[in-house]
Design a protein around this motif. Structure first.
Motif, mmCIF file in Angstrom:
data_model
loop_
_atom_site.group_PDB
_atom_site.id
_atom_site.type_symbol
_atom_site.label_atom_id
_atom_site.label_comp_id
_atom_site.label_asym_id
_atom_site.label_seq_id
_atom_site.Cartn_x
_atom_site.Cartn_y
_atom_site.Cartn_z
ATOM 1 N N MET A 1 0.817 -1.197 0.000
ATOM 2 C CA MET A 1 0.000 0.000 0.000
ATOM 3 C C MET A 1 0.859 1.258 0.000
ATOM 4 O O MET A 1 0.554 2.212 -0.697
ATOM 5 C CB MET A 1 -0.932 -0.018 1.205
ATOM 6 N N ASP A 2 1.933 1.257 0.773
ATOM 7 C CA ASP A 2 2.760 2.452 0.855
ATOM 8 C C ASP A 2 3.360 2.853 -0.491
ATOM 9 O O ASP A 2 3.512 4.038 -0.769
ATOM 10 C CB ASP A 2 3.883 2.264 1.878
ATOM 11 N N ALA A 3 3.680 1.883 -1.319
ATOM 12 C CA ALA A 3 4.244 2.207 -2.630
ATOM 13 C C ALA A 3 3.233 2.957 -3.489
ATOM 14 O O ALA A 3 3.591 3.906 -4.191
ATOM 15 C CB ALA A 3 4.705 0.944 -3.344
ATOM 16 N N TYR A 4 1.982 2.550 -3.403
ATOM 17 C CA TYR A 4 0.934 3.247 -4.160
ATOM 18 C C TYR A 4 0.732 4.661 -3.630
ATOM 19 O O TYR A 4 0.571 5.608 -4.397
ATOM 20 C CB TYR A 4 -0.386 2.478 -4.103
ATOM 21 N N LEU A 5 0.743 4.778 -2.309
ATOM 22 C CA LEU A 5 0.583 6.104 -1.709
ATOM 23 C C LEU A 5 1.770 7.004 -2.043
ATOM 24 O O LEU A 5 1.600 8.194 -2.278
ATOM 25 C CB LEU A 5 0.406 5.991 -0.198
ATOM 26 N N GLU A 6 2.963 6.429 -2.062
ATOM 27 C CA GLU A 6 4.148 7.223 -2.413
ATOM 28 C C GLU A 6 4.042 7.757 -3.834
ATOM 29 O O GLU A 6 4.318 8.924 -4.087
ATOM 30 C CB GLU A 6 5.422 6.393 -2.261
ATOM 31 N N GLU A 7 3.639 6.913 -4.747
ATOM 32 C CA GLU A 7 3.497 7.353 -6.140
ATOM 33 C C GLU A 7 2.418 8.423 -6.276
ATOM 34 O O GLU A 7 2.600 9.422 -6.977
ATOM 35 C CB GLU A 7 3.188 6.173 -7.055
ATOM 36 N N GLU A 8 1.305 8.218 -5.598
ATOM 37 C CA GLU A 8 0.226 9.202 -5.663
ATOM 38 C C GLU A 8 0.662 10.522 -5.036
ATOM 39 O O GLU A 8 0.420 11.592 -5.595
ATOM 40 C CB GLU A 8 -1.026 8.674 -4.972
ATOM 41 N N LEU A 9 1.338 10.441 -3.894
ATOM 42 C CA LEU A 9 1.821 11.648 -3.228
ATOM 43 C C LEU A 9 2.833 12.383 -4.101
ATOM 44 O O LEU A 9 2.778 13.605 -4.231
ATOM 45 C CB LEU A 9 2.428 11.295 -1.877
ATOM 46 N N TYR A 10 3.727 11.634 -4.719
ATOM 47 C CA TYR A 10 4.703 12.241 -5.625
ATOM 48 C C TYR A 10 3.991 12.976 -6.766
ATOM 49 O O TYR A 10 4.310 14.125 -7.066
ATOM 50 C CB TYR A 10 5.645 11.174 -6.186
ATOM 51 N N ASP A 11 3.036 12.318 -7.386
ATOM 52 C CA ASP A 11 2.307 12.938 -8.502
ATOM 53 C C ASP A 11 1.562 14.193 -8.056
ATOM 54 O O ASP A 11 1.579 15.218 -8.747
ATOM 55 C CB ASP A 11 1.317 11.949 -9.118
ATOM 56 N N LEU A 12 0.922 14.115 -6.898
ATOM 57 C CA LEU A 12 0.157 15.262 -6.399
ATOM 58 C C LEU A 12 1.071 16.448 -6.060
ATOM 59 O O LEU A 12 0.783 17.581 -6.446
ATOM 60 C CB LEU A 12 -0.655 14.859 -5.163
ATOM 61 N N LEU A 13 2.142 16.177 -5.334
ATOM 62 C CA LEU A 13 3.046 17.265 -4.959
ATOM 63 C C LEU A 13 3.735 17.870 -6.175
ATOM 64 O O LEU A 13 3.898 19.089 -6.259
ATOM 65 C CB LEU A 13 4.081 16.783 -3.951
ATOM 66 N N THR A 14 4.127 17.032 -7.112
ATOM 67 C CA THR A 14 4.740 17.528 -8.336
ATOM 68 C C THR A 14 3.771 18.446 -9.078
ATOM 69 O O THR A 14 4.157 19.526 -9.536
ATOM 70 C CB THR A 14 5.183 16.358 -9.230
ATOM 71 N N ALA A 15 2.520 18.045 -9.159
ATOM 72 C CA ALA A 15 1.510 18.878 -9.821
ATOM 73 C C ALA A 15 1.319 20.196 -9.076
ATOM 74 O O ALA A 15 1.205 21.258 -9.693
ATOM 75 C CB ALA A 15 0.193 18.122 -9.930
ATOM 76 N N MET A 51 8.104 8.774 4.579
ATOM 77 C CA MET A 51 7.472 8.978 3.281
ATOM 78 C C MET A 51 7.814 10.353 2.731
ATOM 79 O O MET A 51 8.195 10.496 1.574
ATOM 80 C CB MET A 51 5.961 8.815 3.383
ATOM 81 N N PHE A 52 7.676 11.374 3.560
ATOM 82 C CA PHE A 52 7.926 12.707 3.051
ATOM 83 C C PHE A 52 9.401 12.906 2.713
ATOM 84 O O PHE A 52 9.737 13.571 1.734
ATOM 85 C CB PHE A 52 7.444 13.789 4.025
ATOM 86 N N PHE A 53 10.288 12.303 3.484
ATOM 87 C CA PHE A 53 11.716 12.384 3.184
ATOM 88 C C PHE A 53 12.007 11.791 1.808
ATOM 89 O O PHE A 53 12.728 12.380 1.005
ATOM 90 C CB PHE A 53 12.519 11.656 4.268
ATOM 91 N N ALA A 54 11.429 10.632 1.539
ATOM 92 C CA ALA A 54 11.627 9.989 0.236
ATOM 93 C C ALA A 54 11.073 10.853 -0.892
ATOM 94 O O ALA A 54 11.711 11.009 -1.944
ATOM 95 C CB ALA A 54 10.974 8.610 0.224
ATOM 96 N N ILE A 55 9.904 11.433 -0.671
ATOM 97 C CA ILE A 55 9.280 12.272 -1.693
ATOM 98 C C ILE A 55 10.111 13.527 -1.932
ATOM 99 O O ILE A 55 10.313 13.946 -3.076
ATOM 100 C CB ILE A 55 7.837 12.640 -1.283
ATOM 101 N N GLU A 56 10.598 14.149 -0.855
ATOM 102 C CA GLU A 56 11.440 15.342 -1.002
ATOM 103 C C GLU A 56 12.652 15.044 -1.873
ATOM 104 O O GLU A 56 12.999 15.828 -2.767
ATOM 105 C CB GLU A 56 11.944 15.820 0.364
ATOM 106 N N ASN A 57 13.296 13.915 -1.608
ATOM 107 C CA ASN A 57 14.484 13.550 -2.385
ATOM 108 C C ASN A 57 14.148 13.270 -3.845
ATOM 109 O O ASN A 57 14.897 13.669 -4.739
ATOM 110 C CB ASN A 57 15.177 12.345 -1.753
ATOM 111 N N ARG A 58 13.041 12.586 -4.089
ATOM 112 C CA ARG A 58 12.639 12.312 -5.478
ATOM 113 C C ARG A 58 12.342 13.598 -6.231
ATOM 114 O O ARG A 58 12.759 13.771 -7.379
ATOM 115 C CB ARG A 58 11.398 11.418 -5.515
ATOM 116 N N ILE A 59 11.584 14.470 -5.602
ATOM 117 C CA ILE A 59 11.217 15.724 -6.273
ATOM 118 C C ILE A 59 12.459 16.553 -6.550
ATOM 119 O O ILE A 59 12.622 17.093 -7.641
ATOM 120 C CB ILE A 59 10.156 16.484 -5.458
ATOM 121 N N GLN A 60 13.358 16.630 -5.572
ATOM 122 C CA GLN A 60 14.595 17.383 -5.777
ATOM 123 C C GLN A 60 15.407 16.779 -6.921
ATOM 124 O O GLN A 60 15.899 17.494 -7.793
ATOM 125 C CB GLN A 60 15.431 17.401 -4.489
ATOM 126 N N GLY A 61 15.518 15.471 -6.916
ATOM 127 C CA GLY A 61 16.328 14.807 -7.935
ATOM 128 C C GLY A 61 15.702 14.799 -9.314
ATOM 129 O O GLY A 61 16.407 14.920 -10.320
#
Length: 83
Positions: A1-15, A51-61
């Motif tokens: 479940m967390d992987a799906y939430l991570e992808e959704e969170l990434y997409d939402l924050l990026t948008a 989760m947010f740490f991972a998302i921050e790093n992905r968005i930055q990268g």
């Protein structure tokens, strides 16, 4: 479940970062808050932090932007999360 939430969170924050004036911003913000609540309820504050740490790093990268200002959208989730 967390992987799906991570992808959704990434997409939402990026948008949100790339389209801050979008009419969908409020809906995206609400869904981001829901994701935070789901994570906190399921796994606690450590899970939200991880989760947010991972998302921050992905968005930055991947898009070279800073997601940290959006951390505050989860402030109402628990007393442990204050940004």
């Amino acid at each position: 479940m967390d992987a799906y939430l991570e992808e959704e969170l990434y997409d939402l924050l990026t948008a949100c970062i790339q389209q801050p004036d979008s009419p969908e911003l409020a809906a995206r913000k609400n869904r981001i808050a829901e994701i935070g609540k789901e994570l906190a309820a399921d796994s606690g504050a450590d899970a939200t932090e991880n989760m947010f740490f991972a998302i921050e790093n992905r968005i930055q990268g991947e898009i070279g932007e800073d997601a940290r200002p959006y951390r505050s959208w989860w402030n109402s989730i628990s007393g442990e999360w204050k940004y």
